[in-house]
Motif scaffolding. Structure first.
Motif, mmCIF file in Angstrom:
data_model
loop_
_atom_site.group_PDB
_atom_site.id
_atom_site.type_symbol
_atom_site.label_atom_id
_atom_site.label_comp_id
_atom_site.label_asym_id
_atom_site.label_seq_id
_atom_site.Cartn_x
_atom_site.Cartn_y
_atom_site.Cartn_z
ATOM 1 N N GLN A 285 48.002 45.151 1.189
ATOM 2 C CA GLN A 285 47.195 45.406 0.001
ATOM 3 C C GLN A 285 47.354 46.813 -0.552
ATOM 4 O OE1 GLN A 285 43.087 44.359 0.663
ATOM 5 N NE2 GLN A 285 43.532 42.219 1.072
ATOM 6 N N THR A 286 47.567 47.788 0.329
ATOM 7 C CA THR A 286 47.598 49.178 -0.116
ATOM 8 C C THR A 286 49.004 49.742 -0.280
ATOM 9 O OG1 THR A 286 47.535 50.067 2.154
ATOM 10 C CG2 THR A 286 45.422 49.593 1.088
ATOM 11 N N ALA A 287 50.008 49.090 0.319
ATOM 12 C CA ALA A 287 51.396 49.568 0.297
ATOM 13 C C ALA A 287 51.562 50.909 0.999
ATOM 14 C CB ALA A 287 51.932 49.660 -1.129
ATOM 15 N N VAL A 288 50.560 51.313 1.795
ATOM 16 C CA VAL A 288 50.668 52.527 2.590
ATOM 17 C C VAL A 288 51.667 52.278 3.719
ATOM 18 C CG1 VAL A 288 49.416 54.028 4.208
ATOM 19 C CG2 VAL A 288 48.358 53.344 2.056
ATOM 20 N N THR A 289 52.428 53.301 4.065
ATOM 21 C CA THR A 289 53.334 53.228 5.208
ATOM 22 C C THR A 289 52.528 53.370 6.494
ATOM 23 O OG1 THR A 289 55.069 54.246 3.882
ATOM 24 C CG2 THR A 289 55.380 54.250 6.283
ATOM 25 N N PHE A 290 52.784 52.516 7.470
ATOM 26 C CA PHE A 290 52.081 52.582 8.746
ATOM 27 C C PHE A 290 53.062 52.950 9.859
ATOM 28 C CE2 PHE A 290 48.604 50.446 6.690
ATOM 29 C CZ PHE A 290 47.487 50.676 7.483
ATOM 30 N N VAL A 291 52.595 53.815 10.752
ATOM 31 C CA VAL A 291 53.270 54.027 12.030
ATOM 32 C C VAL A 291 52.291 53.502 13.084
ATOM 33 C CG1 VAL A 291 54.262 55.669 13.653
ATOM 34 C CG2 VAL A 291 54.519 56.043 11.181
#
Length: 259
Positions: A195-201
């Protein structure tokens, strides 16, 4: 959204001459995807995460987010500097949240970190974020001790997202939760990424969780990356014995025999 890159990053605790905890890590978390870091306890996963968010200085190499330098060991007076564009969610949600502040106040701090905002808009954003992590507006009035472990982790995620980051580092965020709650939080993480298109590690010793969430996976052992690649290829056909052992160790339930 820019890529997060680790370029020959090493990290050392202790005086000069001490063996680095993390050695020559080169990795890329591609924008809008999830990079999974997996490995046993002590492999250097969390140390690398702390370096990414500016909590620990690096001893060699550099970390960049697009054209911004997050950490550079070669720079004069090199030191750790927190970067708002990279937010971290910790394993211990009770320790990460101020026990004297309500859940709503903690999230409002994250909203304020993103820049000045009128009071009425801040409270509207608070309601949006609570809904995003599937919490009822009433949870905003509760203190951390009045929330379950899963609810506290949702508050921590909402606070991280409130700061409008480009990258969220999630460090063992499900390992202290009951199995049923782990599944709910993993589903939420996957939903938030979409939903946010944030990159996750996403960092974990649980390969099953990493496999579920990640587009790409890096396997760490003794401070080094020993294997990396697209999740589907790496887990199905890795030539690295350590990765094969991790895959073999994942608990599988055989299908029930036909009656």
């Amino acid at each position: 959204m820019p890529d997060l890159k680790f370029e020959e990053v090493s990290l050392t605790y202790g005086p000069p001459g001490t063996t680095p905890t993390v050695r020559s890590i080169t990795l890329t978390a591609r924008a809008g995807t999830t990079l999974g870091l997996v490995g046993e306890s002590g492999s250097g996963k969390s140390s690398l995460a702390r370096a990414a968010v500016g909590l620990t200085p690096i001893s060699h190499g550099r970390i960049t987010l697009g054209d911004r330098v997050i950490a550079d060991a070669s720079a004069r007076r090199a030191k750790a500097r927190p970067c708002r564009a990279i937010q971290m969610v910790f394993q211990d949600s009770s320790g990460a949240l101020n026990p004297r502040r309500t859940a709503g106040q903690s999230i409002l701090e994250g909203i304020a970190a993103a820049g000045p905002i009128p009071r009425h808009l801040a409270h509207a954003e608070l309601e949006r974020l609570l809904d995003l992590v599937h919490l009822h507006p009433q949870h905003a009035e509760r203190q951390p001790r009045e929330l379950s472990g899963g609810q506290r982790q949702r508050v921590a995620l909402a606070r991280a997202i409130a700061a409008k980051p480009e990258v969220i580092v999630a460090d063992e965020v499900t390992s202290a939760l009951d199995v049923s709650v782990q599944s709910a939080v993993l589903n939420l993480l996957r939903e938030l990424q979409e939903q946010t298109a944030v990159t996750f590690v996403f960092i974990s010793h649980n390969l099953a969780a990493v496999r579920y969430l990640s587009d790409n996976i890096a396997v760490m052992r003794n401070g080094e990356v020993v294997d990396e690649g697209p999740a589907t290829r790496l887990l199905a056909n890795s030539a690295v014995p350590y990765t094969q052992n991790l895959v073999d160790a994942v608990l599988t339930v055989p299908p029930l025999a036909a009656p």
